[in-house]
Write an enzyme that holds these catalytic residues in place. Structure first.
Site, PDB file in Angstrom:
ATOM      1  N   LYS A 104       0.887  -1.153  -0.026  1.00 54.91           N
ATOM      2  CA  LYS A 104       0.066  -0.208  -0.058  1.00 54.91           C
ATOM      3  C   LYS A 104       1.013   1.172  -0.051  1.00 54.91           C
ATOM      4  CE  LYS A 104       0.815   1.686   4.199  1.00 54.91           C
ATOM      5  NZ  LYS A 104       1.322   2.879   4.197  1.00 54.91           N
ATOM      6  N   ASP A 163      -2.447  -1.512  10.675  1.00 55.10           N
ATOM      7  CA  ASP A 163      -2.748  -1.361   9.202  1.00 55.10           C
ATOM      8  C   ASP A 163      -3.434  -2.786   8.698  1.00 55.10           C
ATOM      9  OD1 ASP A 163      -1.931   1.366   8.660  1.00 55.10           O
ATOM     10  OD2 ASP A 163       0.388   0.358   8.181  1.00 55.10           O
TER      11      ASP A 163
END
Length: 310
Positions: free
Chosen positions: A30, A159
């Site tokens: 990401k 996350d």
């Protein structure tokens, strides 16, 4: 247990036996199109407001049930010398948490083919942990919903719930409050990781959120994504963690400047760094910038890739 070679893992990406004893999953990296830190909470965590985006760099994890003749528990094999695979590793922790929560008695062998840069601000560890949730859910037929996996995943890392979901999302709280957003319009990314590793803990410990003078326009970024405006997105890119990481590692600023000089609409550090990404409207321009960055020698790892939808 951690091995550096895994001959049993050979085979095609989607190889499965008739009794579902092996599953393979991709773990996508990401970037943060925008990252703001609002405050430090009394529990020590930081409250954030971020726009997260999956990109086309991925690790590959293969999960195989152990036979009766093999040692019980979790075995992890990797192909990367810098990768730490002790019991504090997020892959091991995720697998252990799932087995304990769902009473899985069978052992599992996990093989990791590592492509996402390590200690790079791209959630490589969290993405691998997310792949464990998806992989073991399928391998052992656990019937976990996305929400079930996310509720467990936050115990592994802030996350991880996002990485379980993937795509484009507004992330709030400590990262566990997620709101899906429309994906950005088509564009190309040049991603550069310099030859340094950054400790996320160091960055947050040295960030003084209450004294920050500038904050990225995260609400405006969300609006631009909903409108499909690439210009609106690139014009609002910002990351408050740069105030710490660039001060310690000036090469990050050099990479950002070089990307913009070579045609990027904008460039930004991802997460706590040190990886930098530049956004390009045309693939050929991104490829040309890749060659220019190679000549400059500012980055150890370079990739040209794209946004990935959920």
């Amino acid at each position: 247990m951690c091995d550096r070679a895994a001959p049993w893992a050979a085979g095609t990406l989607q190889e499965r036996s008739g009794i579902m004893d092996q599953v393979t999953r991709k773990a996508y990296a990401k970037i943060n199109l925008g990252l703001d830190v609002l405050r430090r909470r009394p529990d020590g965590y930081h409250e954030v407001k971020m726009v997260m985006q999956t990109v086309g760099i991925f690790d590959t994890l293969t999960f195989r049930k152990k036979g009766e003749e093999e040692s019980p528990g979790i075995s992890l094999s990797v192909d990367h010398e810098e990768f730490s695979c002790d019991k504090d590793n997020l892959i091991y922790r995720a697998a252990e948490l799932i087995r304990e929560t769902y009473g899985v008695k069978e052992g599992v062998r996990i093989t990791l083919n590592k492509k996402i840069p390590i200690a790079a601000g791209m959630a490589g560890g969290s993405s691998d942990a997310a792949a464990v949730f998806h992989g073991l859910n399928e391998l052992f037929g656990l019937s976990m919903s996305l929400e079930d996996m996310q509720r467990l995943g936050v115990k592994i890392g802030a996350d991880v719930p996002y990485c379980i979901m993937g795509g484009t999302a507004l992330s709030e709280g400590i990262g566990e409050i997620l709101t899906p957003i429309p994906a950005p319009p088509e564009a190309y990314l040049l991603i550069a990781k310099p030859d340094i590793n950054v400790s996320t803990k160091f960055v947050y410990e040295n960030l003084h959120a209450d004294t920050l003078k500038e904050h990225p326009d995260i609400d405006g970024m969300v609006k631009a994504l909903k409108e499909g405006s690439l210009e609106g997105i690139t014009g609002r890119m910002g990351n408050v963690l740069e105030t710490v990481t660039i001060k310690k590692y000036p090469v990050i600023r050099q990479i950002k400047d070089a990307m913009i000089e070579n045609g990027a609409e904008n460039a930004l550090m991802s997460g706590s760094g040190p990886t930098v990404f530049g956004i390009y409207q045309e693939k050929e321009r991104a490829k040309a910038a890749y060659k220019a960055m190679e000549k400059l020698g500012l980055a150890k790892q370079l990739f040209v890739t794209e946004f990935i939808t959920a």
